[in-house]
Design a protein around this motif. Structure first.
Motif, short mmCIF file in Angstrom:
data_model
loop_
_atom_site.label_atom_id
_atom_site.label_comp_id
_atom_site.label_asym_id
_atom_site.label_seq_id
_atom_site.Cartn_x
_atom_site.Cartn_y
_atom_site.Cartn_z
N ASN A 11 10.91 23.71 1.10
CA ASN A 11 10.84 22.29 0.81
C ASN A 11 9.63 21.67 1.50
OD1 ASN A 11 11.28 19.64 0.39
ND2 ASN A 11 13.38 19.63 1.12
N THR A 12 8.81 21.02 0.72
CA THR A 12 7.60 20.47 1.32
C THR A 12 7.82 19.05 1.78
OG1 THR A 12 6.88 19.70 -0.82
CG2 THR A 12 6.10 21.85 -0.10
N GLN A 51 0.38 12.32 1.24
CA GLN A 51 -0.46 13.44 1.68
C GLN A 51 0.06 14.73 1.06
OE1 GLN A 51 -1.51 13.25 5.72
NE2 GLN A 51 -2.33 15.31 5.83
N CYS A 110 13.61 12.12 6.17
CA CYS A 110 14.30 11.33 7.18
C CYS A 110 13.26 10.49 7.93
CB CYS A 110 15.05 12.24 8.15
SG CYS A 110 15.84 11.35 9.47
N GLY A 111 13.35 9.21 7.78
CA GLY A 111 12.39 8.36 8.44
C GLY A 111 12.58 8.34 9.94
N CYS A 112 11.49 8.24 10.63
CA CYS A 112 11.58 8.23 12.10
C CYS A 112 11.57 6.79 12.59
CB CYS A 112 10.40 8.96 12.71
SG CYS A 112 10.37 10.67 12.22
N ASP A 171 10.39 17.71 3.53
CA ASP A 171 11.41 17.48 4.55
C ASP A 171 11.01 16.42 5.55
OD1 ASP A 171 12.76 20.81 4.82
OD2 ASP A 171 13.20 19.16 3.51
N GLN A 172 9.74 16.35 5.80
CA GLN A 172 9.31 15.41 6.83
C GLN A 172 9.49 13.98 6.40
OE1 GLN A 172 5.38 16.58 8.20
NE2 GLN A 172 5.90 18.48 7.23
N GLN A 173 9.48 13.79 5.11
CA GLN A 173 9.65 12.42 4.66
C GLN A 173 11.11 12.10 4.38
OE1 GLN A 173 7.07 14.44 3.04
NE2 GLN A 173 5.92 13.71 4.78
N LYS A 214 6.76 11.10 -2.75
CA LYS A 214 6.32 11.19 -1.35
C LYS A 214 6.51 9.87 -0.63
CE LYS A 214 4.24 15.18 -0.33
NZ LYS A 214 4.33 15.90 0.93
N SER A 261 7.24 6.49 7.61
CA SER A 261 7.77 7.56 8.46
C SER A 261 6.63 8.53 8.76
CB SER A 261 8.89 8.31 7.75
OG SER A 261 8.38 8.93 6.59
N PRO A 277 0.82 -1.21 0.00
CA PRO A 277 0.00 0.00 0.00
C PRO A 277 0.85 1.26 0.00
CG PRO A 277 -0.02 -1.04 2.15
CD PRO A 277 0.71 -1.96 1.24
N ARG A 278 0.35 2.25 -0.69
CA ARG A 278 1.07 3.52 -0.76
C ARG A 278 0.18 4.64 -0.23
NH1 ARG A 278 3.52 4.75 -6.38
NH2 ARG A 278 1.32 4.89 -6.95
N PHE A 279 0.77 5.51 0.54
CA PHE A 279 0.01 6.63 1.11
C PHE A 279 0.81 7.91 0.92
CE2 PHE A 279 -0.89 9.62 4.48
CZ PHE A 279 -2.27 9.68 4.47
N ALA A 312 0.20 2.80 5.59
CA ALA A 312 1.28 2.52 4.65
C ALA A 312 2.51 3.36 4.88
CB ALA A 312 0.78 2.76 3.22
#
Lengths: 210, 739
Positions: free
Chosen positions: A201-202, A14, A208-210, A204-206, A183, B328, A10-12, B325
């Protein structure tokens, strides 16, 4: 023999969408999110933004975070802060008013000048129902508006907020044009190529994975 | 002012050997006690200056200078240290975030999470009902559709004004609670941790101060609305808020029955909105600082700060909606970008709320003209407030950006910040923390800096001096940052009596009062820089601003090594930069081995006699032990040119030299020119020369008392004829202007 790629994963993704244009824009928003004009079911005025989730295909979910400017766009100093970091913008004009197209054009100019370089802009003519009832009411020809949109590489739609005609389709088209893969997996996205790091940059949150 | 460097109440000054030391066994072992003492001392400093609280002093408007210069926390490092210490002690951040998330969850149905699922696949409409995706199922379990008269088949026009009013008031109340919750989340999840990690970042400190004020203001608004409702009805809005959204009873109520239908309620309600909903000054500050704060966050890894929030959200199915999915955290609903933007949108919502209220009142069967007028008035005030926000946003150029362009592109300068913040330097030159961290410079100009390096070497360089809210920077004409000094641990010694403590000593300090000393503490050492200006006017301006920022904004420091001690105890690394070989004037002996290089280089018992060559002084009168220094006007000019638009308007306009093509033109030949004695400025021109925009002849114009600094080396007199002619032409023009 290499292992088959798991296409069912699955892909998500936003995205932030801003609504700009004449005051009737809010109705388009309601039509899209609520599929009705019922103002009494849930609060809408006070909400900072509304969200809408679209299942684009069997394993891809696109969620729009829709920011209505609440008439604040008339304040020129504040407007750039609204569309900062927006992934897509819906610039709405009234098909029965020529001057509304001119206003929309000025918004598009500003977006192209100050917003993200990769922002997806959709020029949207509203009140299609009125035009269909009486072609004489139309002041903006489809050819003229579409030619303008094509020239600038924009999406173009004609919708009716009142009847809901073409609303879903327009949002679906926007979703299809958005960089979903980027994304979902930023490393495979466009950002790996030449990127102007000085721009907002929109993603940035992605990054770097948490 | 203390005349003895390092004297303090907690330590003692050992005048026999000139070093300062703490009493035996005093405080050093007891870290907690020390921290407490220092924090108390810092708070005392704050109150003694008449500024009880940084935010208060800024917002009170009593200290206009503070609000003009940057409006940040008045005692940034003090408050930052207090924060870092208290955070270590309490560790209550996670509980607070958890509580906020839980509150937000209970409220979210009415705000941003009015999600519905829209499956555009043709086959999806049916399948969603049967099996459905996790999103569908979650939606089904989450959505709590409220009662709507429309769904009951009631015509839109028949819906009572009472119902509309009630919904509007309730909507404001509930969305205000969500808004407040979002602001607190922004503060707790992002702003506070960032400000702790980047203690000296002015964009963060300023933003945090504004955000905290905004939270306070909206808490009061919410409280006022709640109190109003309780006072009039005994409960919120006459009935339980939880039942309102789905209560058909509400619709059936007559207007007279409901509290929101009462004129006194509506009048009081709109009065609260017009007074408290949009505190203009807070929103102006927020909007003005928003861009810079967001720009700052783009240089750091903002995702790191959302980890705590993400770990909380992951535990709750509600917040995982649609994001199964995700690998992060990218739930934008509570992402940094969304939270930080909410206030921009929220301010416009109050206008919409009032417009809806007016519309409801107009449709009422018992429309009260007084109430209608009251709503109209409040609406016009809210519009006016929005206009004020729009008009009063900072229109000035981003001077912090200019500083970054001037200093931030230099690799050596970037290395200073990278090393301090332990961040890698990007090859592109962008990203990471940059020189915008200091905020807007308050005063920029040129000064000659004199300091001592190892083996008693007297160093002298013309410097660009940039004074910020919390720091002062000195950079040479090549753009290399030589000094970064935090204002919270420094003081200025303004004149001859204060220089009695030794070290760098000016021989002609009375005759040439164009200097002051900057003294600061670093790692149990006290350093000094002698700063000399080319004109009295410039010196006075520098002294005024330095005095203001050090003693009235940052707070005076006792120089008792408590700051070094605090840094050792907390692990805090102050942002200070000096030349590696710079020697201290004094140090805390207990902390250094006598064989230590720093200890050896400490020059407390020495006096470095410095003589500035001026027009009225003669080198023959200067003792042989004194160092003779000349201030070069061309170096100053080069610095002024380098600063460009950054150079403060408070200073006289920069003076151009005759030889523009040479970076460091030497005008020494003018002294030996046969025409030199014939060119003398009239007395009237002497008085006005500092304010004139002279287009030439730096040799004559930079002083108001006739002093002039320039090199005196003689050159070929044959060249001087044409030079002096051109000089004469220039002065002829100057005389014309003065007439």
């Amino acid at each position: 023999m290499s292992a088959p790629i798991n296409t069912e994963e699955p892909r998500f993704a936003q995205f932030k969408l801003v609504l700009l244009g004449e005051s009737a824009v809010g109705k388009v928003l309601h039509r899209f999110v609520k599929d009705s004009f019922d103002d009494f079911r849930e609060s809408t005025i006070g909400a900072a933004f509304l969200t809408q989730t679209i299942l684009l295909d069997h394993n891809t979910t696109v969620k729009f975070e829709i920011w209505d400017t609440a008439g604040q766009e008339r304040y020129k100093s504040l407007a750039p802060m609204y569309y900062r970091n927006a992934n897509c913008a819906l610039v709405v004009f009234d098909l029965t008013k020529q001057e509304s197209l001119e206003k929309a054009k000025s918004w598009i100019k500003e977006l192209q000048r100050q917003a993200n370089s990769d922002i997806v802009i959709a020029l949207t003519g509203n009140k299609l129902d009125l035009v269909q009832e009486d072609e004489g009411a139309r002041e903006v020809s489809e050819d003229e508006a579409r030619a303008y949109a094509n020239e600038l590489g924009l999406l173009y739609f004609e919708v009716s907020a009142k009847t809901g005609q073409e609303i879903k389709e327009s949002f679906k088209s926007i979703a299809e044009k958005l960089p979903i893969e980027e994304k979902v997996n930023p490393r495979q996205g466009r950002r790996s190529r030449n990127v102007d790091l000085s721009r907002p940059n929109t993603n940035d949150q992605q990054a770097c994975g948490c | 002012m203390d005349t003895t460097i390092g004297s303090s109440t907690s330590g003692h000054t050992d005048k026999a050997n000139g070093r300062v030391g703490l009493q035996q066994g005093e405080d050093l072992e007891n870290d907690n006690f020390n921290i407490k003492n220092v924090l108390n001392a810092l708070s005392l400093t704050s109150s003694s200056n008449g500024s009880p609280d940084s935010a208060n002093s800024f917002w009170s408007g009593s200290n206009k200078t503070c609000s003009v210069i940057d409006g940040d926390s008045a005692y940034p490092e003090a408050s930052a240290l207090a924060r870092i210490t208290t955070d270590k002690l309490t560790q209550s951040g996670e509980e607070e975030i958890q509580k906020l998330v839980s509150d937000l969850k209970s409220l979210s149905v009415t705000d941003s999470h009015s999600q519905s699922n829209l499956d555009l696949r043709p086959e999806a409409q049916q399948s969603a009902q049967n099996s459905g995706s996790p999103v569908d199922r979650l939606n089904a379990s989450k959505t709590q559709p409220g009662y709507s008269p429309l769904s009951a088949g009631i015509c839109h026009t028949q819906i009572s004004a009472n119902y509309k009013r009630h919904r509007i008031v309730q909507e404001l109340y509930q969305t205000e609670r969500v808004y407040l919750c979002s602001l607190k989340l922004l503060l707790e999840v992002y702003v506070k941790p960032i400000s702790i990690e980047y203690l000296n970042a002015v964009p963060v400190m300023g933003f945090q101060a504004v955000l905290e004020k905004m939270i306070e203001s909206h808490s009061i608004l919410l409280w006022d609305i709640k109190t109003l409702c309780s006072r009039l009805s005994g409960t919120e809005f006459g009935i339980s808020p939880a039942s309102i959204s789905s209560d058909y009873e509400l619709y059936k109520r007559s207007e007279a029955d409901d509290v929101t239908g009462k004129p006194v309620f509506i009048s009081s309600f709109v009065e609260i909105l017009e007074k408290s909903a949009i505190p203009v000054y807070i929103y102006v500050e927020y909007c003005s600082r928003h861009s810079r704060f967001v720009s700052f966050t783009q240089g750091i890894n903002i995702a790191k700060y959302s980890e705590k929030l993400w770990s909380i959200l992951k535990k709750d199915e509600y917040w995982n909606l649609g994001s199964k999915a995700q690998t992060s955290y990218n739930n934008m609903d509570l992402s940094f970008n969304s939270l930080v933007q909410k206030p921009l949108v929220r301010s416009g919502k109050y206008r919409l709320i009032l417009e809806s209220l007016r519309s409801a009142e107009l449709s009422s069967q018992v429309c009260d003209p007084f109430v209608l007028e009251r709503i109209e008035t409040a609406l016009s005030i809210i519009k006016q407030q929005l206009n004020q926000i729009n008009q009063n946003l900072y229109k000035s150029i981003n001077r912090a950006e200019l500083v970054q362009r001037l200093l931030g592109l230099n690799t050596r300068n970037r290395a200073i910040l990278s090393e301090h913040f332990q961040m890698p330097i990007s090859s592109s030159g962008s990203g990471g923390v940059d020189y915008r961290i200091f905020g807007d410079p308050i005063l920029c100009g040129s000064m000659d800096a004199i300091w001592i390096e190892s083996k008693g070497t007297v160093m002298h360089q013309a410097m660009a001096m940039l004074l910020f809210k919390s720091h002062v920077l000195l950079a040479n004409s090549s753009g290399d940052v030589k000094f970064i000094v935090p204002l919270s641990v420094c003081k200025i010694l303004k004149g001859a009596p204060e220089f009695d403590s030794g070290g760098l000593t000016l021989l002609n300090s009375i005759m040439v009062p164009k200097h002051f000393k900057l003294v600061f503490e670093r790692k149990y050492c006290i350093y000094e820089i002698l700063l000399v200006s080319h004109s009295l006017l410039e010196t006075e301006i520098w002294k005024y601003y330095m005095d203001l920022l050090i003693y009235h904004v940052n707070g005076s420091y006792k120089f008792d090594f408590s700051y070094s001690l605090l840094c050792s105890n907390t692990g805090f690394r102050p942002l200070i930069h000096t030349p590696v070989r710079m020697s201290p004037i004094t140090l805390l002996e207990d902390r250094f081995d006598p064989k230590n290089v720093i200890h050896k280089n400490c020059y407390f018992s020495y006096v470095f006699l410095i003589s500035i060559l001026s027009n009225g002084s003669d080198s023959q009168e200067i003792p042989s032990s004194a160092r003779l220094l000349r201030l070069n006007a061309d170096d100053k000019h080069a610095i002024d040119v380098m600063l460009g638009p950054l150079r403060s308007r408070e200073f006289p306009a920069p003076i151009r030299t005759l030889r523009r093509t040479n970076r460091r033109p030497d005008l020494g030949f003018l002294r030996s020119s046969p025409s030199w004695s014939s060119i003398r400025l009239p007395a009237a021109l002497h008085k006005t020369s500092s304010t004139l925009t002279l287009s030439s002849a730096s040799v004559m114009s930079q002083t108001s008392n006739g002093d002039q600094y320039s090199a005196t080396s003689s050159r070929d007199p044959r060249r001087t004829l044409t030079r002096s002619q051109s000089l004469r032409d220039v002065f002829r023009n100057v005389f014309k202007r003065t007439k």
